[in-house]
Write a protein that holds these residues in place. Structure first.
Motif, PDB file in Angstrom:
ATOM      1  N   ALA A  49       0.830  -1.202   0.000  1.00 57.83           N
ATOM      2  CA  ALA A  49       0.000   0.000   0.000  1.00 57.83           C
ATOM      3  C   ALA A  49       0.867   1.256   0.000  1.00 57.83           C
ATOM      4  O   ALA A  49       0.556   2.240  -0.680  1.00 57.83           O
ATOM      5  CB  ALA A  49      -0.933  -0.006   1.209  1.00 57.83           C
ATOM      6  N   ALA A  50       1.955   1.222   0.764  1.00 51.83           N
ATOM      7  CA  ALA A  50       2.854   2.378   0.812  1.00 51.83           C
ATOM      8  C   ALA A  50       3.509   2.621  -0.541  1.00 51.83           C
ATOM      9  O   ALA A  50       3.749   3.774  -0.931  1.00 51.83           O
ATOM     10  CB  ALA A  50       3.913   2.164   1.893  1.00 51.83           C
ATOM     11  N   ASP A  51       3.795   1.537  -1.270  1.00 53.66           N
ATOM     12  CA  ASP A  51       4.429   1.675  -2.589  1.00 53.66           C
ATOM     13  C   ASP A  51       3.440   2.120  -3.659  1.00 53.66           C
ATOM     14  O   ASP A  51       3.787   2.898  -4.555  1.00 53.66           O
ATOM     15  CB  ASP A  51       5.069   0.346  -3.010  1.00 53.66           C
ATOM     16  N   LEU A 258      -5.319  -1.910  -4.950  1.00 57.15           N
ATOM     17  CA  LEU A 258      -4.711  -0.680  -4.426  1.00 57.15           C
ATOM     18  C   LEU A 258      -4.451   0.352  -5.511  1.00 57.15           C
ATOM     19  O   LEU A 258      -4.374   1.561  -5.218  1.00 57.15           O
ATOM     20  CB  LEU A 258      -3.383  -1.013  -3.726  1.00 57.15           C
ATOM     21  N   ALA A 259      -4.306  -0.099  -6.745  1.00 59.70           N
ATOM     22  CA  ALA A 259      -3.914   0.792  -7.841  1.00 59.70           C
ATOM     23  C   ALA A 259      -4.964   1.883  -8.064  1.00 59.70           C
ATOM     24  O   ALA A 259      -6.165   1.656  -7.927  1.00 59.70           O
ATOM     25  CB  ALA A 259      -3.718  -0.013  -9.122  1.00 59.70           C
ATOM     26  N   VAL A 265      -6.021   4.119   3.234  1.00 57.16           N
ATOM     27  CA  VAL A 265      -6.191   4.134   4.687  1.00 57.16           C
ATOM     28  C   VAL A 265      -6.344   2.701   5.165  1.00 57.16           C
ATOM     29  O   VAL A 265      -7.254   1.996   4.734  1.00 57.16           O
ATOM     30  CB  VAL A 265      -7.429   4.953   5.104  1.00 57.16           C
ATOM     31  N   LEU A 266      -5.442   2.248   6.008  1.00 62.37           N
ATOM     32  CA  LEU A 266      -5.578   0.942   6.646  1.00 62.37           C
ATOM     33  C   LEU A 266      -6.253   1.167   7.993  1.00 62.37           C
ATOM     34  O   LEU A 266      -5.635   1.664   8.939  1.00 62.37           O
ATOM     35  CB  LEU A 266      -4.209   0.275   6.819  1.00 62.37           C
ATOM     36  N   ASP A 267      -7.525   0.836   8.058  1.00 59.26           N
ATOM     37  CA  ASP A 267      -8.310   1.067   9.268  1.00 59.26           C
ATOM     38  C   ASP A 267      -8.023  -0.053  10.273  1.00 59.26           C
ATOM     39  O   ASP A 267      -8.474  -1.185  10.108  1.00 59.26           O
ATOM     40  CB  ASP A 267      -9.798   1.104   8.916  1.00 59.26           C
TER      41      ASP A 267
END
Length: 368
Positions: A49-51, A258-259, A265-267
């Motif tokens: 997700a960060a990437d 994710l794209a 946001v990781l809840d």
């Protein structure tokens, strides 16, 4: 030079303890934990997700669901361990209706369906274990699904791990082949991935296909419009854990979801506690007031430390050292000490050594 082994052992022990505390304080062992590097954690999914996103946010509460920032934001909830309150569910629904995308992954727990219902989605997680006696990986409990509605050629197969199926609200497995697929499509939901035609829902949990259990294709991932946003339902949160990302095209499937999101946001607000160090860092990042308080406290500690060192140095210069192991400072005493240790030296050599000791002491005082 002799090695002081007790000091070396003590220093090594201190390093090991410090590293252990840092690791314990920055990682967690909870299933689906974003900071859990073990097989059942999702630390690799967090890295993906960060990437993939321009910005990654770890949501410790539902204040991250700001409708003003909904468009271009993907919020991910993996198997919530606790139920969201009515106020929190309203906040998430406003986020979706304003254009946000919500991804909920659940299998047997009740909180996923409660969340889908509260945000206005028409799909539900069935809850019965999905098995496939023909198309599986390492056993029928790990059925292999096929991507059918993803606009991504890199995703062909998705491997589940004791997952379930996605169905339309109010429907169950009626016995008619592919009835679940038709019911889900009737809700205007897009099926992103589905099982093979040989899968069945093991409702009695006996791990066998019984006469009253239907072999058919079952949706395992769907996407539907809710207001201006979307709700994605994935019927197995294990798809995203570290051990499963290398199965089939699960990693590529994660990338595909994710794209295109500016913010992910990781809840983790209802997924158990965060590691203390990570929670502290996230709290600092999210609060300007807390940053100011901590910064002021650190400056106060630093100033106090410097003042204490200055006071100690002043006392030592005024009263001399109270260290009994430190040699005397006056010249006559130093001469006597040097002569006692080296009686064979002549007076000129004793004088040179005495002068060197006096100069070294003077430099040491200047560095206090």
């Amino acid at each position: 030079m002799a090695v002081d082994y007790p000091r070396v052992v003590l220093a090594g022990f201190a390093v090991v303890v410090t590293l252990g505390l840092l690791v314990a304080g920055s990682t967690s062992g909870g299933a689906f934990g974003s900071y859990n590097p073990a097989w059942d954690g999702t630390s690799e999914f967090r890295s993906l997700a960060a990437d993939d996103a321009e910005e990654l946010s770890i949501g410790q509460n539902t204040s991250v669901y700001d409708p003003a920032d909904a468009e271009g934001t993907l919020a991910v909830i993996l198997s919530p361990a606790e139920q969201y309150s009515e106020r929190e569910r309203r906040s998430i629904r406003r986020f979706v209706e304003a254009g946000g995308t919500l991804l909920v992954a659940e299998d047997v727990g009740p909180n996923g369906n409660r969340l889908l219902r509260s945000v206005g989605a028409q799909t539900r997680f069935d809850g019965a274990s999905l098995r496939d006696e023909r198309r599986y990986e390492n056993g029928p409990a790990l059925p292999v699904a096929t991507a059918v509605g993803l606009d991504n050629d890199s995703v062909e197969t998705i491997v589940l791990n004791h997952g379930t199926a996605v169905r339309a609200a109010g429907t169950t497995d009626t016995g008619a082949p592919n009835e679940t697929m038709r019911a889900v499509r009737a809700t205007n939901a897009t099926v992103l991935a589905a099982s093979s035609p040989y899968a069945y829902l093991d409702r009695n949990g006996n791990e066998e296909l019984d006469d009253d259990e239907t072999v058919a294709r079952y949706p395992v991932a769907t996407a539907e419009r809710v207001g201006e946003g979307r709700v994605i339902a994935v019927s197995d949160p294990s798809v995203f854990i570290n051990a499963m990302l290398e199965r089939g095209d699960n990693r590529a499937f994660s990338h595909a979801l994710l794209a295109g999101s500016d913010t992910v946001v990781l809840d983790v607000s209802h997924a158990g506690s965060l590691p203390p160090l990570q929670a502290l860092v996230l709290s600092l990042r999210g609060s300007a007031l807390l940053q100011a308080v901590v910064g002021t406290a650190l400056l106060g500690v630093l100033a106090g430390h410097v003042a204490l060192l200055d006071a100690v140095s002043a006392l030592r210069r005024r009263f001399g050292s109270d260290d009994p192991a430190r040699p005397p400072r006056d010249r006559a005493a130093i001469v006597r000490g040097v002569t006692a240790r080296h009686p064979e030296w002549d007076a000129e050599r004793v004088e040179r050594v005495t002068q060197a000791i006096m100069e070294r002491r003077a430099e040491g005082d200047g560095n206090d």
